[in-house]
Design a protein around this motif. Sequence first.
Motif, PDB file in Angstrom:
ATOM      1  N   SER A 173       0.831  -1.206   0.000  1.00  0.00           N
ATOM      2  CA  SER A 173       0.000   0.000   0.000  1.00  0.00           C
ATOM      3  C   SER A 173       0.867   1.257   0.000  1.00  0.00           C
ATOM      4  O   SER A 173       0.595   2.218  -0.726  1.00  0.00           O
ATOM      5  N   ARG A 197       0.992   4.195  -2.952  1.00  0.00           N
ATOM      6  CA  ARG A 197       0.689   5.591  -2.611  1.00  0.00           C
ATOM      7  C   ARG A 197       1.928   6.478  -2.603  1.00  0.00           C
ATOM      8  O   ARG A 197       1.817   7.685  -2.405  1.00  0.00           O
ATOM      9  N   ILE A 245      -6.281   1.377  -6.144  1.00  0.00           N
ATOM     10  CA  ILE A 245      -5.553   1.344  -4.873  1.00  0.00           C
ATOM     11  C   ILE A 245      -6.518   0.988  -3.750  1.00  0.00           C
ATOM     12  O   ILE A 245      -6.193   0.190  -2.865  1.00  0.00           O
ATOM     13  N   ALA A 246      -7.717   1.560  -3.782  1.00  0.00           N
ATOM     14  CA  ALA A 246      -8.725   1.274  -2.761  1.00  0.00           C
ATOM     15  C   ALA A 246      -9.110  -0.206  -2.755  1.00  0.00           C
ATOM     16  O   ALA A 246      -9.333  -0.790  -1.690  1.00  0.00           O
ATOM     17  N   GLU A 301      -7.164   5.879  -7.977  1.00  0.00           N
ATOM     18  CA  GLU A 301      -7.563   5.720  -6.579  1.00  0.00           C
ATOM     19  C   GLU A 301      -8.458   4.499  -6.370  1.00  0.00           C
ATOM     20  O   GLU A 301      -8.311   3.782  -5.388  1.00  0.00           O
ATOM     21  N   GLU A 302      -9.373   4.240  -7.292  1.00  0.00           N
ATOM     22  CA  GLU A 302     -10.288   3.101  -7.096  1.00  0.00           C
ATOM     23  C   GLU A 302      -9.547   1.766  -7.114  1.00  0.00           C
ATOM     24  O   GLU A 302      -9.927   0.836  -6.409  1.00  0.00           O
ATOM     25  N   GLN A 307       6.813   6.083  -5.911  1.00  0.00           N
ATOM     26  CA  GLN A 307       5.473   5.671  -6.318  1.00  0.00           C
ATOM     27  C   GLN A 307       5.553   4.457  -7.237  1.00  0.00           C
ATOM     28  O   GLN A 307       6.372   4.402  -8.143  1.00  0.00           O
TER      29      GLN A 307
END
Length: 152
Positions: A115, A119, A138-139, A135-136, A125
């Motif tokens: 994670s 991020r 990674i989420a 983002e979706e 990175q």
Amino acid sequence: MTRFFLFAACLAVLCVGCSGGATSEAQDEKPVSQSGEGATPKPDEGTSGGAEAAAGGGESSFAEVAAIFNESCVKCHSGPGAKGAIDLSTYDGVMKGGEDGAIVTAGDVEKSKLSMALRGKGAKQMPMMAEPLPEEKIAKVEAWIKAGAKKE
């Protein structure tokens, strides 16, 4: 202080050479499997959470996470020459980690090096030389970790 530099070096190794761009080489890559060679996850197979997981509010299955790894990570992180000895092509490889130990701490997103790399916290990175994952995505990875990083 030494641990910080060791950690930063580990994540730098993880980052070196990765790219998210599609090339003709990407067509020759093996798909991510749940149980080693042969089993290719399908995005809708065994999923739970759906849009909720994308928003970070629900669980994600390993099949969903494997699809993300296959698309963005296995070019550099699979097989015998995997960067940092991190093999993201199988569940067992993900849970084994790499040269500097585990990259996933089941149930704890904040302690999971995976994670942090996605991020760019404390390291470069991931993926390297490419746009950060949306983002979706990674989420979804973080929801899977938070839910215990289960194989099924």
